[in-house]
Enzyme design. Structure first.
Site, PDB file in Angstrom:
ATOM      1  N   SER A 127      -0.352   6.769  -4.829  1.00 41.44           N
ATOM      2  CA  SER A 127       0.566   6.920  -6.176  1.00 41.44           C
ATOM      3  C   SER A 127      -0.183   7.560  -7.329  1.00 41.44           C
ATOM      4  O   SER A 127      -1.343   7.376  -7.282  1.00 41.44           O
ATOM      5  CB  SER A 127       0.983   5.292  -6.509  1.00 41.44           C
ATOM      6  OG  SER A 127       1.614   5.459  -7.911  1.00 41.44           O
ATOM      7  N   TYR A 152      -0.956  -2.941  -9.244  1.00 40.37           N
ATOM      8  CA  TYR A 152      -0.461  -1.790  -8.406  1.00 40.37           C
ATOM      9  C   TYR A 152      -1.199  -0.729  -8.080  1.00 40.37           C
ATOM     10  O   TYR A 152      -1.685  -0.406  -6.928  1.00 40.37           O
ATOM     11  CB  TYR A 152       1.064  -1.655  -8.802  1.00 40.37           C
ATOM     12  CG  TYR A 152       1.659  -0.471  -8.100  1.00 40.37           C
ATOM     13  CD1 TYR A 152       2.061  -0.601  -6.751  1.00 40.37           C
ATOM     14  CD2 TYR A 152       1.720   0.783  -8.682  1.00 40.37           C
ATOM     15  CE1 TYR A 152       2.543   0.324  -6.150  1.00 40.37           C
ATOM     16  CE2 TYR A 152       2.231   1.699  -8.047  1.00 40.37           C
ATOM     17  CZ  TYR A 152       2.701   1.622  -6.671  1.00 40.37           C
ATOM     18  OH  TYR A 152       3.109   2.721  -5.822  1.00 40.37           O
TER      19      TYR A 152
END
Length: 330
Positions: A127, A152
């Protein structure tokens, strides 16, 4: 070839599985169909996949060690496209263990499956969140990524490090793809494109964080899938790579983004144009774990694959809004 696609009922996983089936590959898709967002939407994606030749679905949580071992032993996959994960920055503030289970334990189970069954190439989702508050733009894969600002992001960076260690120890070719704000038809309800479109069409206000002083490298789903498909066909190490450039492990990282950040208010303007309606904006402060901007340097992707994402925001948003209206009947 025979592929495993994890997270096949998810947004990117669904589109990748469709593309692989259309190309004539055999695809086993797995998903735990959790309720992080609408299970009905996941089921609708899955129903379309079930109708495709070459596709088979297995309901399975990647954190299930024995289940994953059985899956890998039973199918002998040639390639793995790992897209299952617990997504979302804000959700991680209140549900940290979900990220440990899916993004750490689950990823380890995938790595072990690839090791035990000698998978030819593991492509996995990372990501743009790994770049954190990086002030240097555009973000390049060689930039420092050791200060994540959300759990995350930390879990995705951990995936990259774990993949590198397995590539080094066991010579498993691995490629991590740092996705930048993916949007498009069948998109996720927890992301801004979906939430903004839904609210605007319903005449409700939208929350605009940091007073709108934010920018994102919005990337259309078809461009993301094209990048995934091209990369999976290029397992490292590369035959054309000079010896001096080779690393100690067959592990690589790439950004997949448009390479053109868009101000959040301009993005809202594209949705307004596509819906023909004005947004009611509520200005809010920056949220914990969020970052002011993302911007992908995609030169290494272009050099390796000959592909550069090119779908304009206006084209992509119009396509998404058209799908949304059709799917939800509005």
């Amino acid at each position: 070839m025979k592929f495993l696609v994890t997270g096949a009922a998810g947004f990117i996983g669904y589109h990748c599985a469709v593309r692989l089936c259309q190309a004539g590959h055999d695809v086993v898709g797995i998903d735990n169909l959790n309720d992080y967002y609408s299970v009905e939407l996941k089921q609708a994606r899955l129903q379309r996949l079930r109708d495709m030749p070459g596709f088979a679905f297995v309901a399975l949580d990647i954190a299930d060690r024995e289940g994953m071992q059985t899956l890998f032993r039973s199918h002998r996959f040639e390639r793995v496209i790992h897209l299952a994960a617990q997504a979302g920055v804000r959700y991680s503030l209140d549900n940290p263990y979900a990220y440990a289970d899916a993004n750490l334990v689950g990823f380890l189970n995938v790595l072990e499956g690839c090791r035990q069954e000698a998978v030819g190439h593991l492509v996995y989702a990372s990501s743009s969140s790994v770049y954190g508050m990086n002030a240097k733009v555009p973000f390049a894969v060689g930039d420092a990524v050791d200060q994540p600002v959300s759990l995350y992001a930390a879990s995705k960076r951990a995936n990259e490090v774990m993949a590198h260690s397995y590539a080094h120890l066991y010579r498993i070719p691995t490629t991590g793809l740092r996705f930048f704000t993916v949007y498009g038809p069948w998109g996720r309800p927890d992301m801004a494109p979906f939430k903004f479109t839904k609210a605007i069409l319903e005449g409700r206000p939208i929350d605009v964080y940091n007073g709108g002083d934010m920018s994102r490298d919005f990337t259309y789903i078809d461009d993301v899938v094209e990048g995934v498909i091209r990369i999976q066909d290029c397992p490292p190490p590369y035959a054309d790579e000079p010896e001096s450039a080779r690393l100690d492990a067959p592990a690589r990282l790439f950004n997949i983004g448009l390479g053109a950040p868009v101000n959040l208010l301009d993005f809202v303007g594209c949705i307004e144009a596509a819906t023909g309606m004005q947004a009611i904006k509520q200005m809010k402060p920056m949220q914990p774990g969020d970052v002011p901007r993302t911007w992908a340097d995609v030169e290494t992707l272009a050099q390796r694959t000959g592909f550069r994402p090119a779908t304009t925001l206006a084209q992509g948003v119009a396509s998404f809004v058209s799908w949304y209206r059709d799917f939800y009947g509005v």
